[in-house]
Enzyme design. Structure first.
Site, mmCIF file in Angstrom:
data_model
loop_
_atom_site.group_PDB
_atom_site.id
_atom_site.type_symbol
_atom_site.label_atom_id
_atom_site.label_comp_id
_atom_site.label_asym_id
_atom_site.label_seq_id
_atom_site.Cartn_x
_atom_site.Cartn_y
_atom_site.Cartn_z
ATOM 1 N N ASN A 16 0.837 -1.204 0.000
ATOM 2 C CA ASN A 16 0.000 0.000 0.000
ATOM 3 C C ASN A 16 0.874 1.256 0.000
ATOM 4 O O ASN A 16 1.707 1.377 -0.927
ATOM 5 C CB ASN A 16 -1.135 -0.034 1.041
ATOM 6 C CG ASN A 16 -0.763 -0.299 2.479
ATOM 7 O OD1 ASN A 16 -0.375 -1.392 2.831
ATOM 8 N ND2 ASN A 16 -0.916 0.682 3.339
ATOM 9 N N ASP A 17 0.699 2.162 0.928
ATOM 10 C CA ASP A 17 1.300 3.505 0.810
ATOM 11 C C ASP A 17 2.775 3.549 0.396
ATOM 12 O O ASP A 17 3.588 2.798 0.939
ATOM 13 C CB ASP A 17 1.282 4.231 2.164
ATOM 14 C CG ASP A 17 -0.017 4.106 2.901
ATOM 15 O OD1 ASP A 17 -0.961 3.543 2.360
ATOM 16 O OD2 ASP A 17 -0.062 4.578 4.050
ATOM 17 N N GLN B 257 4.669 0.379 2.107
ATOM 18 C CA GLN B 257 4.009 -0.517 3.048
ATOM 19 C C GLN B 257 3.903 -1.878 2.386
ATOM 20 O O GLN B 257 3.381 -1.990 1.269
ATOM 21 C CB GLN B 257 2.612 0.029 3.386
ATOM 22 C CG GLN B 257 2.652 1.261 4.260
ATOM 23 C CD GLN B 257 3.031 0.909 5.690
ATOM 24 O OE1 GLN B 257 2.204 0.485 6.471
ATOM 25 N NE2 GLN B 257 4.287 1.093 6.036
ATOM 26 N N PHE C 30 4.383 0.920 10.289
ATOM 27 C CA PHE C 30 3.439 1.672 9.474
ATOM 28 C C PHE C 30 4.150 2.809 8.724
ATOM 29 O O PHE C 30 5.351 3.007 8.849
ATOM 30 C CB PHE C 30 2.305 2.212 10.358
ATOM 31 C CG PHE C 30 1.178 1.222 10.582
ATOM 32 C CD1 PHE C 30 1.359 -0.143 10.366
ATOM 33 C CD2 PHE C 30 -0.073 1.654 11.006
ATOM 34 C CE1 PHE C 30 0.324 -1.050 10.570
ATOM 35 C CE2 PHE C 30 -1.117 0.760 11.210
ATOM 36 C CZ PHE C 30 -0.929 -0.595 10.994
ATOM 37 N N ARG D 208 -0.040 8.500 13.600
ATOM 38 C CA ARG D 208 0.815 7.794 12.639
ATOM 39 C C ARG D 208 1.255 8.635 11.431
ATOM 40 O O ARG D 208 0.810 9.734 11.234
ATOM 41 C CB ARG D 208 0.090 6.547 12.150
ATOM 42 C CG ARG D 208 -1.270 6.789 11.503
ATOM 43 C CD ARG D 208 -1.906 5.434 11.132
ATOM 44 N NE ARG D 208 -3.227 5.559 10.563
ATOM 45 C CZ ARG D 208 -4.362 5.523 11.267
ATOM 46 N NH1 ARG D 208 -4.337 5.395 12.569
ATOM 47 N NH2 ARG D 208 -5.524 5.639 10.641
HETATM 48 C C1 FRU Z 1 -2.902 4.611 4.887
HETATM 49 C C2 FRU Z 1 -2.573 3.799 6.125
HETATM 50 C C3 FRU Z 1 -1.664 4.587 7.052
HETATM 51 C C4 FRU Z 1 -0.964 3.523 7.822
HETATM 52 C C5 FRU Z 1 -0.785 2.447 6.785
HETATM 53 C C6 FRU Z 1 -0.847 1.049 7.316
HETATM 54 O O1 FRU Z 1 -3.239 3.848 3.788
HETATM 55 O O2 FRU Z 1 -3.754 3.389 6.765
HETATM 56 O O3 FRU Z 1 -2.342 5.521 7.857
HETATM 57 O O4 FRU Z 1 0.250 3.942 8.341
HETATM 58 O O5 FRU Z 1 -1.811 2.637 5.820
HETATM 59 O O6 FRU Z 1 -0.487 0.127 6.351
#
Ligand code: FRU
Length: 496
Positions: free
Chosen positions: A36-37, A53, A96, A164
């Site tokens: 993800n991110d 991520q 995260f 976060r």
């Molecule tokens: C955004 C999020 C962040 C977090 C991460 C966890 O997509 O929810 O806030 O750090 O993904 O994977």
């Protein structure tokens, strides 16, 4: 074996087993597993580094690691070993999102340690900020001082379970970090901290707050100066739909204003959605040695079904093309970085083509291409093109002059794509307000197998979405309800 070695071994041993059917050819993806991110996007030792991520073991979200790639030109990326694994008491359930910055020749990552001791009790979740340092940009050591910003450093009324995504930057001689937080009233806010050495942090204040007006929890803040403006980027969760804006479950917005560092006061005047497509979230920016402010994002959205997961392809998620940001007349414009042009091949060009009803153009087709065109709308009220087309599938985009909107329709893209969005009218359709300039529409469209990024009117509006056509669906067809002129069209294959 350490968690980090285990993840690295797993990737090395299993990466060749994934199914290639929908893999993109010129975007960042993990070699295997879920991403993800984007995290830690930076320029270090004359190379671009990008982390993300990452959960290597499944094509679904799991305890977060940080994946890692680097590049000399933002287009061709090299995979590096997994950078972080959740192996400390303070990040046991996930490393995260976070960011990167260079200090004294070393690369510092700042990330959120997530712990969730009892999944039945979300109130026991804790999120705190940590540092990992590297001398070579590949091997990272989590510092002894962790957590560098803990629960005790939260201001009053901030929830310790939603704290976060630190984005660190330098201002003058000091380091600052913006961190997403949630107030007791469940609305998002951005906290600012300050440090001389990246290890010892002092709370400065609240930079901005939603007060339940701009969505719920805010995620992934970014804060930077661009063309004499202080730009705050945020990903607000559950931002309410407002006509054609904020149609996804979670949105990403930019805010423009002026920040007074002395008094921690942000006076802002503009809030806009960054990308009007289906799949765009958690953007992060960096500034490079040429002074360019470059943005990338996760090309997906929470709450969607993901065909590559459902079909057991063993991977899910990609990162958008890197986009250079500019402020033009009070709006944030995005265009793919110039380096993309170095990978154009097999050019096919047309000039002054009249289209009425439907037409195709010889050589204008493909699944890994860039298409650049300018259209004179003449008296047409609806005109556009269908891409990734065969007898069954097509992805459609058009300009609707009556509404003054550009429309993207993926209802026949190839797969059922259902999100958490409830409204029927936006299940497969996104629209964005676009003004023709001298009755003309300019588009740059990047198709990469299972993704489409559309840059409209020189990057004034952008739409990014995933699509899942068959590998044979590569035709392109132009259509219009009355005559239009394609003033110029260029098509290139993108070859890395
Ligand atoms: C955004 C999020 C962040 C977090 C991460 C966890 O997509 O929810 O806030 O750090 O993904 O994977």
């Amino acid at each position: 074996m350490s968690k980090l070695s285990k993840a690295r071994d797993y990737v090395a041993q299993n990466k060749d087993k994934i199914n290639q059917e929908y893999r993109l050819s010129y975007h960042v993806m993990a070699e295997i597993g879920w991403i993800n991110d984007p995290n830690g996007f930076c320029y270090y030792n004359r190379e671009y580094h990008l982390f993300y991520q990452y959960y290597p073991y499944n094509s679904q979200w799991g305890p977060m690691h940080w994946g890692h790639v680097k590049s000399k030109d933002l287009v061709k990326w090299e995979h590096l070993p997994v950078a972080l694994a959740p192996d400390m008491y303070y990040d046991a359930d996930g490393c995260f999102s976070g960011s990167a910055i260079e200090k004294d020749g070393k690369l510092y990552l700042m990330y959120t340690g997530h712990t969730n001791p009892d999944p039945e009790k979300p109130e026991n979740i804790r999120q705190i900020q940590n540092i990992a340092v590297s001398e070579d940009g590949i091997e990272f050591t989590k510092v002894k001082a962790n957590p560098v910003i803990g629960t005790k450093d939260l201001p009053e009324h901030a929830l310790p379970q939603d704290f976060r995504d630190p984005k660190v930057f330098k201002h003058g001689e000091d380091f600052y970090v913006v961190v997403a937080s949630c107030n007791e009233d469940r609305s998002g806010q951005i906290l600012l901290y300050k440090s001389k050495d990246l290890l010892d942090w002092t709370y400065v204040g609240i930079l901005a707050r939603s007060e339940n007006k701009l969505g719920k929890m805010w995620e992934c803040p970014d804060f930077f100066r661009l063309d004499n403006t202080d730009v705050l980027i945020l990903s607000p969760m559950a931002l309410k739909r407002d006509g054609d804006r904020y149609c996804n479950t979670n949105s990403s917005v930019y805010i423009l204003g002026d920040f007074d560092f002395e008094n921690c006061k942000y006076n802002y005047h503009t809030v806009e959605e960054i990308d009007a497509g289906f799949d765009f979230y958690a953007p992060q920016t960096m500034i490079d040695d040429k002074g360019r402010r470059i943005l990338i994002a996760w090309m997906q959205m929470w709450g969607r079904n993901m065909p590559t997961h459902e079909k057991n392809h063993q991977w899910a998620g990609a990162i958008t093309l890197p986009r250079e940001l500019k402020l033009v007349s009070g709006k944030l414009y995005q265009l793919p970085v110039e380096e993309m042009k170095n990978y154009r091949a097999n050019q096919v060009s047309y000039k002054h083509i009249t289209v009425k009803n439907q037409s195709t153009l010889a050589g204008v087709e493909g699944q890994n291409i860039e298409l650049e065109l300018e259209i004179d709308a003449l008296d047409a009220s609806k005109f556009g093109l269908k891409i990734l087309k065969d007898e069954e599938n097509e992805t459609v985009m058009y300009y609707d002059k009556t509404e003054g909107k550009f429309v993207f329709d993926r209802s026949k893209n190839g797969e059922a794509l259902l999100g958490a969005e409830q409204d029927e009218d936006i299940k497969y359709i996104r629209k964005v307000a676009v003004t023709l300039l001298n009755n003309k529409l300019k588009l740059r469209i990047f198709i990469d197998r299972s993704s489409v990024e559309i840059f409209i009117q020189d990057g004034e509006k952008v739409m990014s979405s995933t699509v899942y056509p068959k590998s044979t669906a590569k035709n392109i067809e132009f259509f219009s309800d009355s005559e239009i002129i394609i003033i110029e069209l260029n098509k290139w294959d993108i070859k890395l």
